[in-house]
Design an enzyme around this catalytic site. Structure first.
Site, PDB file in Angstrom:
ATOM      1  N   TYR A 141      39.464  74.158 -41.714  1.00 29.38           N
ATOM      2  CA  TYR A 141      40.381  75.134 -42.307  1.00 29.38           C
ATOM      3  C   TYR A 141      41.838  74.818 -41.984  1.00 29.38           C
ATOM      4  CZ  TYR A 141      36.802  78.547 -43.747  1.00 29.38           C
ATOM      5  OH  TYR A 141      35.770  79.197 -44.354  1.00 29.38           O
ATOM      6  N   LYS A 190      26.526  69.490 -35.727  1.00 29.69           N
ATOM      7  CA  LYS A 190      25.946  68.396 -36.514  1.00 29.69           C
ATOM      8  C   LYS A 190      26.202  67.120 -35.717  1.00 29.69           C
ATOM      9  CE  LYS A 190      23.981  66.769 -40.256  1.00 29.69           C
ATOM     10  NZ  LYS A 190      22.581  67.080 -40.646  1.00 29.69           N
ATOM     11  N   ASP A 222      21.896  72.262 -40.199  1.00 31.17           N
ATOM     12  CA  ASP A 222      20.942  72.329 -41.318  1.00 31.17           C
ATOM     13  C   ASP A 222      19.652  73.012 -40.873  1.00 31.17           C
ATOM     14  OD1 ASP A 222      20.528  70.117 -39.662  1.00 31.17           O
ATOM     15  OD2 ASP A 222      20.064  68.719 -41.277  1.00 31.17           O
ATOM     16  N   ASP A 246      31.296  80.158 -41.149  1.00 33.17           N
ATOM     17  CA  ASP A 246      31.548  80.833 -42.429  1.00 33.17           C
ATOM     18  C   ASP A 246      30.273  80.848 -43.265  1.00 33.17           C
ATOM     19  OD1 ASP A 246      33.044  81.922 -44.639  1.00 33.17           O
ATOM     20  OD2 ASP A 246      33.045  79.905 -45.518  1.00 33.17           O
ATOM     21  N   ASP A 250      27.388  84.255 -43.955  1.00 32.71           N
ATOM     22  CA  ASP A 250      26.987  84.800 -45.266  1.00 32.71           C
ATOM     23  C   ASP A 250      25.472  84.784 -45.384  1.00 32.71           C
ATOM     24  OD1 ASP A 250      29.640  85.123 -46.150  1.00 32.71           O
ATOM     25  OD2 ASP A 250      29.124  84.466 -48.180  1.00 32.71           O
TER      26      ASP A 250
END
Ligand code: IPM
Ligand code: MG
Length: 357
Positions: A141, A190, A222, A246, A250
Site C-alpha cells: 500500500y 508467503k 494461500d 485486507d 473480507d
C-alpha cells in the site's frame, strides 16, 4: 469528557454512522461520561465540497480528538479520478499513515443466532471467534509504485517493503492480544516465495520467547485462505501484513454472516480510528438497507480500546446479540422466518436493548 471526531464519508456512511453515534450517546447517559461529537468531511464528500479528499481541517480535528469514528469512503462518482486524488488513496490511506495507525484489529465473531445467515454450513462456522491483526501502514500500500511507458511497452510496479522494526511492533501487539484471549497466534505469510515474508517469519521467531504462554504457528497465506472456510474455529489471533490482511478479513467476514457485521479498530498512534470493514456500498446508499451493526460494533471497540470502558463495550455487544436473537435482520442478514428491518430501525433496536438491559 471525550472528544470524538465523526467522519461519515460516502455512500452508506451518512446512514450508518449516526446510528453508532446514537448508541454512544446512550452509553454516555448511562455511564455519566460526556462525549463531544464533531463532524468533518472526508472522501468523496470532501472532494465535492472542498476539492480535496482529506482536508487539513479534518486531519487537524482528528489529531485534536480522543478517537475517530469513520463510515466509509469512495464511490463510482470518484472512481475515474487519478489515484492520487481518489477517496481511498487520498483520504483513507493518508489518514491511517498520518495518525500512525499501524495496527488494524478486525474481530470476526459469529453470533449464535446468525449461524443460518452464513453461506457456509452450520457445523463449519460454529465456534468462529477470531481476530485478524493487520499491519496497516506498510507493505504494498505504501511502498514505491509507478506506472510508465517504456521502450518495451507500458509497465507498472508496486513494492512490498517492510523493516524489521515495522514487523516487530505489529507482531508484539498481536502476541499481547493473543495473551488476553486463547493464547494462540497464527502468523500468516508467503515465506516460500517472498523475501519480506522471510523477514516476517524470522522476526516472529525472534519475538516469540517474550510471550512463552502463547503458542505460535506459521501459515502460508494461500493455506490460510483455505483454512478460514474449512475450519475457522482453529483460529484465535491471526497476524499478517497489510495486503494479506485486507483480503483475509473480507473472507473472514463471511463467517459472521455478512461483511456488515465486521468492525475494526485502527490503533498504534495517539488517536485511534474506528470504522466498519465494509466499504461505502453505493448500490444500496440512501435506501435504509445498510447494516449499521459493524459501525455500532466499531463504536464498542472505541469504548474498549480508547476509553477503557470495557463494561460499556461488552454491554453494546450484548445488546447487538439480543436484537439478533430476537430475530431482527437487515437485508444482508435476512433469511426467511426473520424480521426484516432498515438501518435506523436496527440502530434504534440496539439502543433500546442497551437502555433496558
Ligand atoms: C479496507 C478497505 C481499504 C483497504 C480500501 C478502501 C482502500 O478495503 O479497509 O479493508 O484496502 O485498506
Ligand atoms: Mg478491505
Amino acid at each position: 469528557m471525550y472528544k470524538i471526531a465523526v467522519l461519515p464519508g460516502d455512500g452508506i456512511g451518512p446512514e450508518i454512522v449516526p446510528e453508532a453515534v446514537k448508541v454512544l450517546e446512550a452509553v454516555s447517559r448511562r455511564a455519566g461520561i460526556e462525549f463531544q461529537f464533531t463532524e468533518a468531511l472526508v472522501g468523496g464528500a470532501a472532494i465535492d465540497t472542498r476539492g480535496i479528499a482529506l482536508p487539513p481541517e479534518t486531519l487537524e480535528l482528528c489529531r485534536q480528538s480522543d478517537a475517530v469514528l469513520l463510515g466509509a469512503v469512495g464511490g463510482p462518482k470518484w472512481d475515474t479520478l487519478p489515484p492520487a486524488e481518489r477517496p481511498e488513496t487520498a483520504a483513507l490511506l493518508p489518514l491511517r499513515k498520518e495518525l500512525g495507525l499501524y495496527a488494524n484489529l478486525r474481530p470476526a465473531f459469529l453470533y449464535d443466532s446468525l449461524v443460518e445467515a452464513s453461506p457456509l454450513k452450520k457445523e463449519i462456522v460454529t465456534g468462529t471467534d477470531l481476530i485478524i491483526v493487520r499491519e496497516l501502514t506498510g507493505g504494498l500500500y505504501f511502498g514505491a509504485k509507478k506506472r510508465e511507458q517504456t521502450a518495451g511497452g507500458e509497465m507498472a510496479y508496486d513494492t512490498m517493503y517492510y523493516s524489521r522494526a515495522e514487523i516487530e511492533r505489529i507482531v508484539r501487539l498481536a502476541f499481547a492480544i493473543a495473551r488476553q484471549r486463547r493464547c494462540h497466534l497464527t502468523s500468516v505469510d508467503k515465506a516460500n516465495v517472498l523475501t519480506t515474508s522471510r523477514l516476517w517469519r524470522d522476526t516472529v521467531e525472534d519475538i516469540k520467547g517474550e510471550f512463552p504462554e502463547v503458542t505460535v504457528e506459521h501459515m502460508y497465506v494461500d493455506n490460510c485462505a483455505m483454512q478460514l472456510v474449512r475450519r475457522p474455529a482453529q483460529f484465535d489471533v491471526i497476524v499478517t501484513e497489510n495486503t494479506f490482511g485486507d483480503i483475509l478479513s473480507d473472507q473472514a467476514s463471511v463467517l459472521t454472516g455478512s461483511i456488515g457485521m465486521l468492525p475494526s479498530a485502527s490503533i498504534g498512534g495517539a488517536v485511534a480510528l474506528y470504522e466498519p470493514c465494509h466499504g461505502s456500498a453505493p448500490d444500496i446508499a440512501g435506501q435504509q438497507k445498510a447494516n449499521p451493526l459493524a459501525t455500532i460494533l466499531s463504536a464498542a471497540m472505541m469504548l474498549k480500546y480508547s476509553f477503557k470502558m470495557d463494561q460499556a463495550a461488552a454491554a453494546v455487544e450484548a445488546a447487538v446479540g439480543r436484537v439478533l436473537a430476537r430475530g431482527y435482520r437487515t437485508p444482508d442478514l435476512y433469511v426467511p422466518g426473520t424480521q426484516l428491518v432498515g438501518t435506523a430501525e436496527m440502530g434504534q433496536l440496539v439502543r433500546r436493548e442497551l437502555e433496558e438491559g
